[in-house]
Design a protein around this motif. Structure first.
Motif, PDB file in Angstrom:
ATOM      1  N   MET A   1       1.057  -1.222   0.052  1.00  0.00           N
ATOM      2  CA  MET A   1       0.440  -0.358   0.115  1.00  0.00           C
ATOM      3  C   MET A   1       1.022   1.075  -0.067  1.00  0.00           C
ATOM      4  SD  MET A   1      -2.708   1.103   2.807  1.00  0.00           S
ATOM      5  CE  MET A   1      -4.046  -0.448   2.903  1.00  0.00           C
ATOM      6  N   THR A   2       0.578   1.872  -0.743  1.00  0.00           N
ATOM      7  CA  THR A   2       1.560   3.235  -1.203  1.00  0.00           C
ATOM      8  C   THR A   2       1.096   4.707  -0.317  1.00  0.00           C
ATOM      9  OG1 THR A   2       0.314   4.579  -3.338  1.00  0.00           O
ATOM     10  CG2 THR A   2       2.125   2.988  -3.169  1.00  0.00           C
ATOM     11  N   GLN A   3       2.197   5.241  -0.132  1.00  0.00           N
ATOM     12  CA  GLN A   3       1.579   6.617   0.948  1.00  0.00           C
ATOM     13  C   GLN A   3       0.479   7.032   0.225  1.00  0.00           C
ATOM     14  OE1 GLN A   3       4.719   8.936   2.261  1.00  0.00           O
ATOM     15  NE2 GLN A   3       2.787  11.016   3.394  1.00  0.00           N
ATOM     16  N   HIS A   4       0.216   7.502  -0.423  1.00  0.00           N
ATOM     17  CA  HIS A   4      -0.536   8.302  -1.516  1.00  0.00           C
ATOM     18  C   HIS A   4      -2.138   7.427  -1.120  1.00  0.00           C
ATOM     19  CE1 HIS A   4      -2.246  10.437  -5.590  1.00  0.00           C
ATOM     20  NE2 HIS A   4      -3.550   9.136  -5.686  1.00  0.00           N
ATOM     21  N   VAL A   5      -2.805   6.192  -1.101  1.00  0.00           N
ATOM     22  CA  VAL A   5      -3.511   5.865  -1.042  1.00  0.00           C
ATOM     23  C   VAL A   5      -3.535   6.035   0.944  1.00  0.00           C
ATOM     24  CG1 VAL A   5      -5.019   3.372  -0.521  1.00  0.00           C
ATOM     25  CG2 VAL A   5      -3.346   3.879  -2.919  1.00  0.00           C
TER      26      VAL A   5
ATOM     27  N   GLU B   1       2.633  -5.892   6.518  1.00  0.00           N
ATOM     28  CA  GLU B   1       1.461  -5.728   5.007  1.00  0.00           C
ATOM     29  C   GLU B   1       1.924  -4.056   5.621  1.00  0.00           C
ATOM     30  OE1 GLU B   1      -2.978  -4.008   3.673  1.00  0.00           O
ATOM     31  OE2 GLU B   1      -2.662  -5.249   6.020  1.00  0.00           O
ATOM     32  N   LEU B   2       2.511  -2.720   4.323  1.00  0.00           N
ATOM     33  CA  LEU B   2       2.802  -2.059   4.892  1.00  0.00           C
ATOM     34  C   LEU B   2       1.658  -1.008   5.276  1.00  0.00           C
ATOM     35  CD1 LEU B   2       4.895   0.774   5.023  1.00  0.00           C
ATOM     36  CD2 LEU B   2       4.303   0.718   2.572  1.00  0.00           C
ATOM     37  N   LEU B   3       1.184   0.141   6.586  1.00  0.00           N
ATOM     38  CA  LEU B   3      -0.066   0.846   6.526  1.00  0.00           C
ATOM     39  C   LEU B   3       0.353   2.464   6.369  1.00  0.00           C
ATOM     40  CD1 LEU B   3      -1.049  -0.750   9.582  1.00  0.00           C
ATOM     41  CD2 LEU B   3      -2.452  -1.094   7.683  1.00  0.00           C
ATOM     42  N   LEU B   4       1.613   2.385   6.748  1.00  0.00           N
ATOM     43  CA  LEU B   4       1.721   3.723   6.215  1.00  0.00           C
ATOM     44  C   LEU B   4       3.035   4.176   6.538  1.00  0.00           C
ATOM     45  CD1 LEU B   4       0.476   6.919   6.430  1.00  0.00           C
ATOM     46  CD2 LEU B   4       0.223   6.866   8.906  1.00  0.00           C
ATOM     47  N   CYS B   5       3.743   5.292   5.769  1.00  0.00           N
ATOM     48  CA  CYS B   5       5.336   5.481   5.934  1.00  0.00           C
ATOM     49  C   CYS B   5       5.336   7.021   6.010  1.00  0.00           C
ATOM     50  CB  CYS B   5       5.736   5.223   4.480  1.00  0.00           C
ATOM     51  SG  CYS B   5       7.870   5.323   4.040  1.00  0.00           S
TER      52      CYS B   5
ATOM     53  N   THR C   1       7.733   3.401   9.244  1.00  0.00           N
ATOM     54  CA  THR C   1       6.728   3.151   9.115  1.00  0.00           C
ATOM     55  C   THR C   1       5.932   1.957   9.857  1.00  0.00           C
ATOM     56  OG1 THR C   1       8.084   1.367   8.033  1.00  0.00           O
ATOM     57  CG2 THR C   1       7.906   2.477   6.258  1.00  0.00           C
ATOM     58  N   TRP C   2       4.947   1.912   9.227  1.00  0.00           N
ATOM     59  CA  TRP C   2       4.060   1.187   9.986  1.00  0.00           C
ATOM     60  C   TRP C   2       3.704   0.052   9.121  1.00  0.00           C
ATOM     61  CZ3 TRP C   2      -0.191   4.801  12.943  1.00  0.00           C
ATOM     62  CH2 TRP C   2       0.445   5.914  13.861  1.00  0.00           C
ATOM     63  N   TRP C   3       3.067  -1.305   9.694  1.00  0.00           N
ATOM     64  CA  TRP C   3       2.866  -1.886   9.500  1.00  0.00           C
ATOM     65  C   TRP C   3       1.948  -2.670  10.308  1.00  0.00           C
ATOM     66  CZ3 TRP C   3       6.202  -3.371   5.284  1.00  0.00           C
ATOM     67  CH2 TRP C   3       7.587  -2.406   5.463  1.00  0.00           C
ATOM     68  N   ALA C   4       1.052  -3.673   8.964  1.00  0.00           N
ATOM     69  CA  ALA C   4       0.013  -4.461  10.442  1.00  0.00           C
ATOM     70  C   ALA C   4       1.049  -5.945  10.374  1.00  0.00           C
ATOM     71  CB  ALA C   4      -1.181  -4.071   9.258  1.00  0.00           C
ATOM     72  N   ALA C   5       0.652  -6.165  11.783  1.00  0.00           N
ATOM     73  CA  ALA C   5       1.267  -7.586  12.298  1.00  0.00           C
ATOM     74  C   ALA C   5       0.619  -8.993  12.119  1.00  0.00           C
ATOM     75  CB  ALA C   5       2.180  -7.876  13.177  1.00  0.00           C
TER      76      ALA C   5
END
Length: 554
Positions: free
Chosen positions: A1-5, A519-523, A550-554
């Motif tokens: 998931m990009t920061q754009h989203v 899963e990448l949540l936010l950068c 970066t934040w990741w859903a674990a």
């Protein structure tokens, strides 16, 4: 998931309508709250006099609700000669006319509550204004009024020397002579217009109990207690020694700071707050030499929170950050209190400038919002505002600036005016939307591109990064008041785990390789995505950008 989203902010992405926020910690709303500090003079001006006011603030409340904060802390708007930005109070039960009136204050509280926002007021109990009726009576020779302050005979043959060697926090002696009675002096730990109250006098206790009840009856949700560590002085007001004071001032180990007697005052205020129910809080602005000393202010029978300045002062270094986080959490956990985290406020250099870049500021914000406990944001940090270091001397109003030797060109840029320049709301207008005319401190022209209008809807902006982080903080049940674990990480990377979330902070000036945590949540770096992090990295590895979080859903 990009920061754009993830940073695109729309009405559909709000976690809940204003006034209908998800439930917070069952132990108290403040334990995981995000509290937004407003420097009232610099937030929003409704009448064109160049100074922010309560009507202007009311108009901007929807912005704060949309941003996603839980509460708002307001700097003093009481009647004041404004010798120190309102921290010199002449009447604690009246709104200064330049900010509005009591009707506006009531409307502000009511409208904030309707939007799901709580209101915390600044209370200034260490000192009054020299224009306060008590002090004016004291100067006129009333001995009972003098007993409410620190009046002492001077030293020397004719009382021409100060009673002791204490220095003001703003520079120069902490004593001033009484006009017309040169052998008599009064104590002021800050500006001469801010005489210190004597909390050994019962009338001082009674007065502030009454003041707190006045505002609680109006509906406010709590108080930030200014100089909470300075209200009691050591018996006998002993000398320190000038070299010793210069050495100890940063640690606050002084006979006028962090004395044990302050804690009984805070216990009495906790009892008073609890008569209004469990949700009214007290927050200590307490500079203490260690996290353990700071924790004394938030014992179960004292205040609810204390600002964690140890985190604010930490450098951009993994070892130092981890040590400060561990020590802060251990100290507050030992007394059952939440830890608070803050990067900027109205008294310090904005953290974008202090840390050296916008990239580091954005990364530090995500780290802070991922930590257990409560977070304080300072107005404008969500815009990525830097410190304004090129203010003309004649525009500055910080009394510390005018009491210090030299000029701005000689190194006095670090005074507090630079973090108090009024908010930019729009890209046009005479004060960038701050008000219909100019502003009391000049705004840099480049701030137009940092304004709320310029950043709203831009998925790469700092404002949308904050909005998304605050939305995720509400939606992820593991953030806020819950457990945290450290994870193994490459050199220069801080890795921590919360229930359902992994946070990675890369403090290095180059990208680092690490295993994918989920899963990448936010950068914090614009336009970074998991795909871009995987590009060129070995299988199963990611390239974490330099100076990023970066934040990741674990």
């Amino acid at each position: 998931m990009t920061q754009h989203v993830t940073t695109q902010h729309t009405a559909d992405s709000d976690p809940a309508p204003a006034g209908h926020r998800p439930p917070q910690s069952p132990l108290g709303w403040w334990r995981d709250a995000v509290i937004y500090q407003i420097y009232v003079r610099s937030f929003a001006d409704s009448d064109g006099d160049g100074v922010g006011d309560l009507p202007g603030l009311r108009q901007r409340l929807p912005y704060l609700a949309e941003l996603g904060v839980d509460a708002v802390w307001l700097t003093p708007f009481y009647a004041s000669p404004q010798a120190d930005g309102g921290y010199d109070v002449s009447d604690y039960r009246t709104v200064d006319p330049r900010f509005g009136d009591l009707g506006e204050a009531r409307a502000l509280v009511d409208e904030a509550h309707a939007l799901g926002l709580r209101i915390i007021l600044d209370i200034v109990p260490n000192h009054t204004s020299d224009q306060h009726p008590w002090f004016r009576r004291a100067l006129a020779g009333d001995p009972e009024a003098q007993a409410r302050y620190y009046f002492r005979d001077g030293r020397g043959e004719r009382g021409e020397l100060p009673p002791n060697d204490w220095q003001s926090v703003f520079g120069g002696p902490a004593w001033s002579q009484v006009p017309g009675v040169p052998a008599l002096w009064y104590l002021h730990l800050f500006a001469p217009q801010q005489p210190d109250l004597n909390w050994q006098h019962p009338r001082v206790h009674q007065e502030f109990d009454s003041v707190l009840r006045f505002w609680l009856d109006l509906g406010v949700d709590g108080f930030r207690i200014d100089v909470a560590h300075g209200m009691v002085k050591a018996e006998g007001l002993p000398d320190i020694g000038p070299r010793e004071q210069a050495r100890l001032i940063g640690a606050q180990q002084l006979p006028f700071f962090d004395q044990d007697g302050v804690h009984e005052i805070h216990r009495s205020w906790r009892r008073l707050l609890e008569t209004y129910g469990p949700d009214r809080i007290g927050v200590a602005e307490a500079w203490a030499p260690t996290p353990e000393r700071l924790a004394l202010y938030v014992r179960p029978d004292e205040l609810h929170q204390a600002f964690n300045f140890h985190f604010l002062r930490a450098g951009w270094d993994v070892g130092e950050l981890r040590r400060v986080i561990e020590e802060s959490m251990a100290a507050t956990t030992s007394v059952g209190a939440p830890t608070t985290w803050v990067l900027s406020n109205h008294d310090v250099v904005r953290h974008r400038t202090r840390l050296g870049s916008l990239a580091r500021a954005r990364a530090a914000a995500l780290l802070m919002l991922a930590l257990p406990g409560s977070v304080y944001l300072y107005q404008g940090e969500e815009l990525g505002l830097p410190e304004v270091t090129e203010l003309p001397d004649e525009a500055r109003q910080d009394p510390a600036f005018h009491r210090a030797p030299g000029t701005a060109a000689e190194g006095r840029q670090g005074m507090r005016d630079g973090c108090r320049v009024p908010m930019p709301w729009q890209t046009d207008g005479p004060s960038m939307g701050f008000g219909p005319a100019g502003s009391w401190l000049p705004q840099p022209p480049g701030w137009r591109e940092l304004s709320v209008q310029a950043q709203t809807g831009d998925p790469l902006s700092t404002l949308e990064l904050y909005r998304t982080a605050l939305r995720l903080r509400r939606l992820l049940p593991g953030l806020g008041d819950s457990a945290m674990e450290w994870l193994r990480a490459p050199e220069g990377v801080l890795a921590l785990s919360r229930p359902g979330l992994v946070c990675l902070l890369n403090t290095r000036d180059e990208a680092v390789l690490t295993a994918a945590p989920g899963e990448l949540l936010l950068c914090s770096v614009p336009e970074e995505s998991r795909d871009s992090m995987e590009a060129g990295a070995p299988p199963g590895q990611l390239r974490i950008p330099a100076n990023s979080c970066t934040w990741w859903a674990a």
